[in-house]
Structures are given as C-alpha cells and as structure tokens.
Design a protein around this motif. Structure first.
Motif, PDB file in Angstrom:
ATOM      1  N   SER A   1       2.861   3.905  -0.045  1.00  0.00           N
ATOM      2  CA  SER A   1       3.079   3.810  -1.069  1.00  0.00           C
ATOM      3  C   SER A   1       3.427   2.637  -1.051  1.00  0.00           C
TER       4      SER A   1
ATOM      5  N   SER B   1       2.025  13.607  -8.051  1.00  0.00           N
ATOM      6  CA  SER B   1       2.129  12.127  -7.240  1.00  0.00           C
ATOM      7  C   SER B   1       1.311  11.271  -8.807  1.00  0.00           C
TER       8      SER B   1
ATOM      9  N   LYS C   1      -0.222   7.318  -3.217  1.00  0.00           N
ATOM     10  CA  LYS C   1       0.625   8.288  -2.944  1.00  0.00           C
ATOM     11  C   LYS C   1      -1.019   9.387  -2.863  1.00  0.00           C
TER      12      LYS C   1
END
Length: 328
Positions: free
Chosen positions: A106, A156, A161
């Motif tokens: 991320s 998410s 992600k």
C-alpha cells in the motif's frame, strides 16, 4: 539487472544453497529500488519488506542445513519439503503469512507495486514446484489464500490493498496450477498481463483510492478498465477465465471436485469488490459528464495508450475464442 539475474540464479540452481543465495541477492537488489520512491513511507516499507524476507530466508536456510544441502533438488523427502514450503509461502505472501503483504504494497509506487506483484513471485513458486510435498499439506494454504484474499477485499478502499488481496486470492490458484507446469505458466503470464494493463491505467491518472474513480477523465477508458477488472476476476468470456477454467479441469481430472467448488466460490466473492469498483466508473461517471459537458482533451500519449490497450484487449478475446474452439 541484478534483480532479474538473481531470479534466474534461484530457479536454475542445482542445489538449495545456491537457490538461497539467489534469493538473498534478489532481496538486496530490490531494496534500493524501493528507496527510489522519495516519500516518507519508503524507508518504513523497505524495512518491513527486509524483516519479513530475512525471516523467511533464515527459516529456509535453517531447513536446508537440517536436510543436508548437498542433496539435489529432486531427492527431498515429503517431510523436509513440507518444512521448506513454509518460508517460500511466506516470501510470496500466501495466507496465513500474508499480514505483511498489503501493508508493504500500500505504500509503493505503481511501478514497484507491479514488480513485487509479479516478478518477485517467480522464484518462490518455481522453487515450490521442485519440492516433493504432499498436496494435502498444501491444500490448507490454497484454501486459506483463496478465501483470505476474497474476504479481506471487502473492507479495502485503497486500490493497492485491493489488488494485493486479489493477488493473495490468485496465489491460491497458482499453487493449485503447480500440479502442471504448463498450466502454471499460462496462469502466471495471463495474470501478469492483466495487472500490467490495469496498473498502467491507474498510474497514468494517479488513482490510488476507490472514490477517485468517480472523477476519471474518459468514459471509454473507464469501460476498458472495467473489462480488464472483470477479466482479472475470471469472468467469462474474458481471457482471465481461461487459466481458471484449465485449472478447474485439472482439479476435476485429479478427483478434487470439492476443492474446485471451493475455489469457484472464492472467485465469486472476489468479483464482488471488482464490481463495486466498476459501478462508479461506468454509471456514476457518465452522469457527471452529461451534466458538465466538458470534453476530455486527449494528448497523443493518452491516445496511443488507449489504442494499445484496446488492441491488446481484442487480441486477448480472440486468443480465448480460438482456444475455446480448439478444445471444444
């Protein structure tokens, strides 16, 4: 170049010790590439990646020393192979060793994101195929990876992600396809190409979160990205369905019908959060453009990118149709 060469050293070595050395060279060569991203998260990401990979390498070396590293790759017994598969699964981010993977991914730029998502999985997967493990042992990690990647993707909203959890789901499919090397190679190539198209698009417009998809500049490219996401999810008749279809056929031929049903159900869950991403791009974005009436001015680079992605998408459909016709 050192990152590429170290992977080739790992997969072509004739002893586990040389393979371990290749993995260590790969780790040392990719860390400076992470540091090239000049932001406040680059150092933290690099340290996280280094700690996890070092721990996995330490476990791998410990297992190699226990099992006498002078043995060739094909003479490993099943118990040693099961022990050695755990650090390899940790290196690629398979469940239940996946906790580091979304956090590291991320904070990466899109180019490094693609490199770790695809190229860095080659060495652990091929080394795993050399092991003489029992499929019952690996089946635990296959099911965990498939459902962990699907279920965690619900919460998410960061696209990096989301694609990381999707990768965990695809790791489960790749572990199954290791039963046949040609099927694994087909799956990995198709998966890498689909991710390349999606990441090029997201990198072009600096898109990192789901809510940014409401303000994308062009509806034609939104439709193209949506089709590629559906292909990544394995929806027929897109090219992403082909490797999953062949893998399901492999499972049925090996009397693993129940495992194939579980994997199909995990793919259906995976498709949900792709559709959640697609709806704002295709439906909500079109209403915004009807109200503003502001056309998007294409640059030459954007035009070439659009033409290239459309051609590749059509080629993928033609390849799928020809293979389907041949098999049927």
């Amino acid at each position: 170049m050192l990152t590429l060469i170290s992977t080739l050293i790992s997969i072509s070595a004739n002893s586990w010790l040389i393979s371990w050395i290749g993995l260590e060279i790969n780790l040392l060569s990719i860390m400076p590439l992470m540091k090239l991203n000049n932001n406040k998260f680059s150092s933290e990401t690099m340290i996280k990646y280094f700690i996890i990979q070092s721990l996995a390498s330490m476990l791998l070396l410990f297992t190699i020393l226990i099992s006498m590293n002078s043995l060739p790759l094909h003479l490993m017994n099943s118990q040693t192979s099961n022990m050695m598969s755990i650090p390899l699964l940790m290196k690629m981010g398979a469940a239940p060793f996946h906790f580091w993977f979304p956090e590291v991914m991320s904070n990466l730029k899109w180019n490094m994101f693609f490199l770790i998502l695809t190229w860095q999985k080659i060495s652990p997967l091929i080394l795993l195929s050399y092991l003489n493990y029992k499929i019952e042992f690996l089946m635990i990690f296959i099911i965990l990876s498939a459902y962990t990647g699907s279920m965690l993707g619900f919460n998410s909203f960061c696209l990096r992600k989301l694609l990381s959890y999707s990768s965990i789901n695809h790791i489960g499919w790749m572990l199954i396809s290791l039963l046949n090397y040609k099927i694994w190679l087909c799956y990995f190539l198709v998966y890498s190409i689909m991710n390349l198209f999606i990441i090029i698009y997201l990198m072009k417009f600096n898109i990192y979160f789901i809510n940014q998809s409401n303000f994308l500049p062009n509806n034609n490219m939104n439709l193209l990205l949506s089709l590629n996401l559906l292909s990544l999810g394995g929806l027929p008749p897109f090219i992403g369905f082909l490797p999953k279809w062949v893998t399901i056929n492999l499972l049925i031929n090996n009397n693993m019908f129940y495992l194939s049903m579980l994997m199909i159900m995990s793919t259906l869950i995976n498709l949900f959060f792709y559709i959640r991403l697609i709806i704002p791009m295709t439906l909500l974005n079109s209403t915004i453009f009807l109200s503003t009436n502001k056309p998007y001015n294409f640059t030459k680079k954007s035009l070439y990118l659009t033409i290239f992605m459309n051609i590749m998408f059509l080629i993928s459909l033609m390849i799928y149709s020809s293979i389907f016709t041949t098999i049927m």
